[in-house]
Design a protein around this motif. Structure first.
Motif, PDB file in Angstrom:
ATOM      1  N   LEU A  52       0.851  -0.983   0.195  1.00 20.82           N
ATOM      2  CA  LEU A  52       0.210  -0.167  -0.061  1.00 20.82           C
ATOM      3  C   LEU A  52       0.965   1.387   0.020  1.00 20.82           C
ATOM      4  O   LEU A  52       0.595   2.285  -0.898  1.00 20.82           O
ATOM      5  CB  LEU A  52      -0.874  -0.002   1.172  1.00 20.82           C
ATOM      6  CG  LEU A  52      -2.098  -1.088   1.214  1.00 20.82           C
ATOM      7  CD1 LEU A  52      -2.873  -0.843   2.601  1.00 20.82           C
ATOM      8  CD2 LEU A  52      -3.146  -0.611  -0.008  1.00 20.82           C
ATOM      9  N   TYR A  75       3.147   1.652  -3.367  1.00 22.95           N
ATOM     10  CA  TYR A  75       2.186   2.021  -4.472  1.00 22.95           C
ATOM     11  C   TYR A  75       1.271   3.114  -4.420  1.00 22.95           C
ATOM     12  O   TYR A  75       0.790   3.605  -5.482  1.00 22.95           O
ATOM     13  CB  TYR A  75       1.580   0.725  -5.107  1.00 22.95           C
ATOM     14  CG  TYR A  75       2.506  -0.249  -5.551  1.00 22.95           C
ATOM     15  CD1 TYR A  75       3.308   0.011  -6.814  1.00 22.95           C
ATOM     16  CD2 TYR A  75       2.959  -1.441  -4.916  1.00 22.95           C
ATOM     17  CE1 TYR A  75       4.142  -1.172  -7.214  1.00 22.95           C
ATOM     18  CE2 TYR A  75       3.766  -2.250  -5.311  1.00 22.95           C
ATOM     19  CZ  TYR A  75       4.335  -2.139  -6.542  1.00 22.95           C
ATOM     20  OH  TYR A  75       5.249  -3.156  -6.951  1.00 22.95           O
ATOM     21  N   VAL A  76       0.733   3.452  -3.302  1.00 24.74           N
ATOM     22  CA  VAL A  76      -0.153   4.402  -2.973  1.00 24.74           C
ATOM     23  C   VAL A  76       0.522   5.861  -2.547  1.00 24.74           C
ATOM     24  O   VAL A  76       0.508   6.802  -3.444  1.00 24.74           O
ATOM     25  CB  VAL A  76      -1.120   4.191  -1.788  1.00 24.74           C
ATOM     26  CG1 VAL A  76      -2.355   5.494  -1.634  1.00 24.74           C
ATOM     27  CG2 VAL A  76      -2.073   3.007  -2.486  1.00 24.74           C
ATOM     28  N   PHE A  77       1.524   5.773  -1.727  1.00 25.11           N
ATOM     29  CA  PHE A  77       2.216   6.964  -1.322  1.00 25.11           C
ATOM     30  C   PHE A  77       3.367   7.085  -2.213  1.00 25.11           C
ATOM     31  O   PHE A  77       3.824   8.367  -2.628  1.00 25.11           O
ATOM     32  CB  PHE A  77       2.854   6.783   0.138  1.00 25.11           C
ATOM     33  CG  PHE A  77       1.923   6.986   1.199  1.00 25.11           C
ATOM     34  CD1 PHE A  77       0.563   7.071   1.271  1.00 25.11           C
ATOM     35  CD2 PHE A  77       2.289   7.107   2.547  1.00 25.11           C
ATOM     36  CE1 PHE A  77      -0.287   7.373   2.084  1.00 25.11           C
ATOM     37  CE2 PHE A  77       1.704   7.627   3.622  1.00 25.11           C
ATOM     38  CZ  PHE A  77       0.263   7.405   3.436  1.00 25.11           C
ATOM     39  N   SER A 132       3.093   9.518  -4.762  1.00 22.40           N
ATOM     40  CA  SER A 132       2.722  10.857  -4.565  1.00 22.40           C
ATOM     41  C   SER A 132       3.982  11.539  -4.218  1.00 22.40           C
ATOM     42  O   SER A 132       4.326  12.563  -4.305  1.00 22.40           O
ATOM     43  CB  SER A 132       1.656  11.070  -3.477  1.00 22.40           C
ATOM     44  OG  SER A 132       0.390  10.800  -4.117  1.00 22.40           O
TER      45      SER A 132
END
Length: 282
Positions: free
Chosen positions: A57, A60-62, A65
């Motif tokens: 998570l 690939y999510v943070f 950004s």
């Protein structure tokens, strides 16, 4: 009419008690915890499923950004942070375990045996470190699969893992203090989440501290977890050295982590031992 003659009572034969060392007693306590884990493998979900979930998570999510980590990829920046967070939560494991044993009267049963009280704490502490080490290993394998690498040699890699265990030992004393002071697992869960989650996020675990406001950055960089994570990044070659404007601990992260670990142990351990003795006194 016949009468039966009472048979003379036979002397009660008690089993012979063999004296054992504290080390042997502690190892038996560790084995007890391992047997519980073997019989209830779902207890390992927090160090198997959750670490993989966190790595994926955050990566690939943070990672989509956060691009400015001061050098290198965010995935290599991330892994030391998640490992630092995992070892902090070793306090959670030992706290809930001690509270459950006290609440169910298991510690009272141990007190009736010819064993040292310290063996209960030592056994719980070692078992907690072993439990958390499984999570570290799982995260390391997961990190290798998504691109994380150790780039600064075998000796530095071993030193980094040793620092993780040393800091985990200090956090275990905090877990013993909370577990001995509170009287229910629910209360322990509430306190540990309230205390540990903000501490692990108010650091350099998942994002650089440079863009933070000055007052918040100072708090984050004096956080002991920041020293640990910075030490791991430098020893594994996963990130640059601290910026010149960073606080003192981040310029000497290995030494700072050792000092924080020893200092926290010296401060918390006496209170933890006193709280445990008070809960188990006659």
């Amino acid at each position: 009419m016949t009468t039966t003659q009472a048979r003379p009572s036979e002397p009660l034969i008690r089993p012979e008690i063999h004296q054992t060392s504290v080390a042997r007693q502690s190892w038996i306590m560790v084995q007890r915890s391992m047997i519980h884990t073997k019989r209830m493998p779902e207890m390992l979900s927090d160090v198997t499923v959750q670490p993989i979930m966190f790595v994926l998570l955050f990566a690939y999510v943070f990672g989509a950004s956060i691009t400015n980590t001061g050098g290198g990829s965010y995935r290599e920046f991330l892994l030391p942070g998640i490992m630092g967070q995992t070892i902090v939560f070793s306090a959670f494991v030992v706290a809930t375990g001690i509270t459950a044993d006290l609440d169910k009267g298991i510690v009272d049963r141990f007190r009736s045996l010819p064993i040292s009280r310290s063996s209960v704490l030592i056994g719980r502490s070692v078992a907690s470190l072993m439990h958390s080490s499984i999570g570290i290993a799982v995260m390391a394998v997961t990190g290798l699969l998504i691109g994380w690498r150790i780039r600064d040699g075998f000796a530095h890699a071993i030193l980094a893992f040793a620092l993780i265990l040393l800091f985990g030992f200090a956090m275990i004393w905090f877990g013993i203090l909370v577990g001995s002071s509170l009287k229910s697992v629910e209360a322990v869960n509430g306190v540990m989440f309230t205390v540990l989650f903000p501490i692990t996020f108010l650091a350099n675990t998942f994002a650089p501290t440079g863009p933070m406001p000055a007052w918040l950055r100072a708090m984050a960089e004096w956080n002991p977890i920041s020293s640990l994570v910075q030490a791991l990044r430098e020893l594994w070659g996963n990130g640059p050295q601290a910026a010149p404007s960073a606080q003192l601990p981040l310029h000497h992260p290995v030494l700072a982590t050792v000092l924080w670990s020893v200092g926290l142990t010296l401060v918390i351990a006496p209170f933890a031992l006193r709280a445990f003795a008070k809960r188990t006194q006659d």
